[in-house]
Design a protein around this motif. Structure first.
Motif, PDB file in Angstrom:
ATOM      1  N   LYS A  28      38.564  34.776  29.829  1.00 51.91           N
ATOM      2  CA  LYS A  28      39.684  33.861  29.602  1.00 51.91           C
ATOM      3  C   LYS A  28      39.336  32.720  28.661  1.00 51.91           C
ATOM      4  CE  LYS A  28      42.115  34.686  33.976  1.00 51.91           C
ATOM      5  NZ  LYS A  28      42.799  34.036  35.117  1.00 51.91           N
ATOM      6  N   ASP A  29      38.060  32.434  28.482  1.00 52.10           N
ATOM      7  CA  ASP A  29      37.665  31.371  27.565  1.00 52.10           C
ATOM      8  C   ASP A  29      36.281  31.678  27.006  1.00 52.10           C
ATOM      9  OD1 ASP A  29      35.764  30.602  29.506  1.00 52.10           O
ATOM     10  OD2 ASP A  29      37.007  28.981  30.275  1.00 52.10           O
ATOM     11  N   PHE A 124      33.240  35.328  38.083  1.00 49.18           N
ATOM     12  CA  PHE A 124      34.645  35.198  37.713  1.00 49.18           C
ATOM     13  C   PHE A 124      35.471  34.713  38.903  1.00 49.18           C
ATOM     14  CE2 PHE A 124      38.910  36.749  36.710  1.00 49.18           C
ATOM     15  CZ  PHE A 124      39.029  36.465  35.351  1.00 49.18           C
ATOM     16  N   ASN A 125      35.235  35.275  40.067  1.00 45.83           N
ATOM     17  CA  ASN A 125      35.990  34.876  41.255  1.00 45.83           C
ATOM     18  C   ASN A 125      35.697  33.440  41.650  1.00 45.83           C
ATOM     19  OD1 ASN A 125      37.467  37.187  41.584  1.00 45.83           O
ATOM     20  ND2 ASN A 125      36.139  38.082  43.145  1.00 45.83           N
ATOM     21  N   GLN A 126      34.438  33.032  41.535  1.00 43.53           N
ATOM     22  CA  GLN A 126      34.090  31.655  41.881  1.00 43.53           C
ATOM     23  C   GLN A 126      34.717  30.669  40.901  1.00 43.53           C
ATOM     24  OE1 GLN A 126      29.819  31.735  41.956  1.00 43.53           O
ATOM     25  NE2 GLN A 126      29.718  32.455  44.064  1.00 43.53           N
ATOM     26  N   LYS A 127      34.646  30.988  39.620  1.00 42.02           N
ATOM     27  CA  LYS A 127      35.160  30.068  38.613  1.00 42.02           C
ATOM     28  C   LYS A 127      36.669  29.894  38.736  1.00 42.02           C
ATOM     29  CE  LYS A 127      35.579  29.261  33.655  1.00 42.02           C
ATOM     30  NZ  LYS A 127      35.200  29.681  32.285  1.00 42.02           N
ATOM     31  N   TYR A 128      37.387  30.979  38.958  1.00 46.46           N
ATOM     32  CA  TYR A 128      38.844  30.929  38.979  1.00 46.46           C
ATOM     33  C   TYR A 128      39.422  30.909  40.389  1.00 46.46           C
ATOM     34  CZ  TYR A 128      38.395  31.686  34.006  1.00 46.46           C
ATOM     35  OH  TYR A 128      38.056  31.536  32.682  1.00 46.46           O
ATOM     36  N   GLU A 129      38.536  30.688  41.362  1.00 47.52           N
ATOM     37  CA  GLU A 129      38.933  30.513  42.761  1.00 47.52           C
ATOM     38  C   GLU A 129      39.879  31.625  43.207  1.00 47.52           C
ATOM     39  OE1 GLU A 129      40.443  26.516  42.909  1.00 47.52           O
ATOM     40  OE2 GLU A 129      38.435  25.648  42.962  1.00 47.52           O
ATOM     41  N   ARG A 130      39.429  32.843  43.005  1.00 44.57           N
ATOM     42  CA  ARG A 130      40.213  34.005  43.386  1.00 44.57           C
ATOM     43  C   ARG A 130      39.370  34.916  44.278  1.00 44.57           C
ATOM     44  NH1 ARG A 130      39.321  38.752  40.823  1.00 44.57           N
ATOM     45  NH2 ARG A 130      41.496  39.413  40.872  1.00 44.57           N
ATOM     46  N   LYS A 131      40.009  35.914  44.868  1.00 37.43           N
ATOM     47  CA  LYS A 131      39.334  36.893  45.709  1.00 37.43           C
ATOM     48  C   LYS A 131      39.726  38.292  45.259  1.00 37.43           C
ATOM     49  CE  LYS A 131      39.179  33.936  49.829  1.00 37.43           C
ATOM     50  NZ  LYS A 131      39.554  33.806  51.268  1.00 37.43           N
ATOM     51  N   GLY A 132      38.925  39.270  45.660  1.00 44.37           N
ATOM     52  CA  GLY A 132      39.255  40.653  45.353  1.00 44.37           C
ATOM     53  C   GLY A 132      38.466  41.183  44.176  1.00 44.37           C
ATOM     54  N   TYR A 133      38.780  42.425  43.820  1.00 46.66           N
ATOM     55  CA  TYR A 133      38.075  43.086  42.731  1.00 46.66           C
ATOM     56  C   TYR A 133      38.438  42.463  41.391  1.00 46.66           C
ATOM     57  CZ  TYR A 133      36.924  46.810  46.042  1.00 46.66           C
ATOM     58  OH  TYR A 133      36.452  47.518  47.107  1.00 46.66           O
ATOM     59  N   VAL A 134      37.443  42.350  40.529  1.00 41.91           N
ATOM     60  CA  VAL A 134      37.658  41.932  39.148  1.00 41.91           C
ATOM     61  C   VAL A 134      37.789  43.164  38.248  1.00 41.91           C
ATOM     62  CG1 VAL A 134      36.626  40.736  37.160  1.00 41.91           C
ATOM     63  CG2 VAL A 134      36.479  39.732  39.456  1.00 41.91           C
ATOM     64  N   PHE A 135      36.987  44.178  38.518  1.00 44.76           N
ATOM     65  CA  PHE A 135      36.989  45.395  37.718  1.00 44.76           C
ATOM     66  C   PHE A 135      37.615  46.545  38.490  1.00 44.76           C
ATOM     67  CE2 PHE A 135      33.281  42.988  36.160  1.00 44.76           C
ATOM     68  CZ  PHE A 135      33.626  42.893  34.815  1.00 44.76           C
ATOM     69  N   GLN A 136      38.066  47.547  37.752  1.00 46.95           N
ATOM     70  CA  GLN A 136      38.493  48.777  38.381  1.00 46.95           C
ATOM     71  C   GLN A 136      37.339  49.348  39.193  1.00 46.95           C
ATOM     72  OE1 GLN A 136      40.032  51.421  35.372  1.00 46.95           O
ATOM     73  NE2 GLN A 136      41.773  50.115  34.904  1.00 46.95           N
TER      74      GLN A 136
END
Length: 246
Positions: A28-29, A124-136
């Motif tokens: 994203k950046d 990626f999940n830590q930086k964008y405060e999300r959960k779950g899979y990032v990749f397929q």
């Protein structure tokens, strides 16, 4: 990431792709791209890799990013890794990663991809405060069987960024830019691939092993000529079967 059932052989060369789940953005950046570069370098190691960062300590995070930039951009950097694969070349696109890998250690390719997917996904999940899979759930990989396939895949990987300025390039070729404009874009405006180091512009020289492909493709001039020919005379990608991982 789950194990793959394919058997990867030592000294075998594989075109490998890792996509964001549902084709979501994985970069994203600029810092994400740098973290991706650092990841394909650092996780290419049979030894455990520990990267500890606190997402909320922004000054510390920025300092770490700057340190990584210095190390991965330096051809004098001392490499103490026990590498799993040779990364022959690569390309980062906003929602996927292309890698051309030569396995040099038994189970090396699979272990590298597992470490890369889980390690970058955690960041990626830590930086964008999300959960779950990032990749397929699965990376895709196909073996390269001969020199013609290998040169084709090298061109294809290095030309992936052209679709940023020519969205239908893969299907229809360039329509809105000259060949020289596209070559200038690859040379001056897009640094998230192995291409610049292959044409003698120091970018991320510690990441890729280039001698083999440069010899195969006739050195820097031969590689540039191959790329120029592909841009000038759009190839019908369907003729190359599954090796391009469309």
């Amino acid at each position: 990431m789950p194990y793959r059932k394919e058997e990867f052989i030592n000294d075998g060369i594989y075109h490998t792709i890792l996509r964001g789940i549902d084709n979501n953005l994985i970069f994203k950046d600029t810092d994400d791209y740098y973290r991706g570069i650092f990841s394909i370098y650092e996780f290419n190691n049979s030894q455990p890799t520990t990267i500890q960062e606190k997402r909320r300590e922004r000054s510390r995070y920025k300092k770490n990013i700057d340190r990584r930039r210095t190390s991965i951009e330096s051809s004098d950097f001392v490499d103490r890794r026990d590498r799993l694969v040779d990364i022959l070349t690569f390309c980062f696109m906003p929602n996927h990663i292309h890698l051309l890998l030569k396995q040099i250690k038994t189970e090396g390719l699979r272990n590298f991809m597992i470490k890369l997917g889980s390690g970058y996904g955690r960041y990626f999940n830590q930086k964008y405060e999300r959960k779950g899979y990032v990749f397929q759930n699965r990376f895709r990989s196909v073996p390269i069987k001969d020199d013609n396939q290998l040169m084709t895949v090298v061109n294809y990987i290095h030309l992936n960024p052209v679709s940023i300025i020519e969205p239908n390039f893969k299907e229809k070729g360039i329509k809105n830019h000259s060949v020289q404009e596209v070559m200038n874009f690859l040379k001056t405006d897009y640094r998230w691939s192995g291409y610049l180091d292959y044409i003698g512009i120091k970018n991320f020289p510690s990441v890729t092993e280039r001698d083999f492909l440069l010899e195969l493709m006739g050195g820097q001039d031969g590689l540039i000529k191959n790329i120029t020919d592909w841009i000038s005379h759009k190839k019908d990608l369907s003729q190359f079967g599954d090796i391009l991982l469309e």
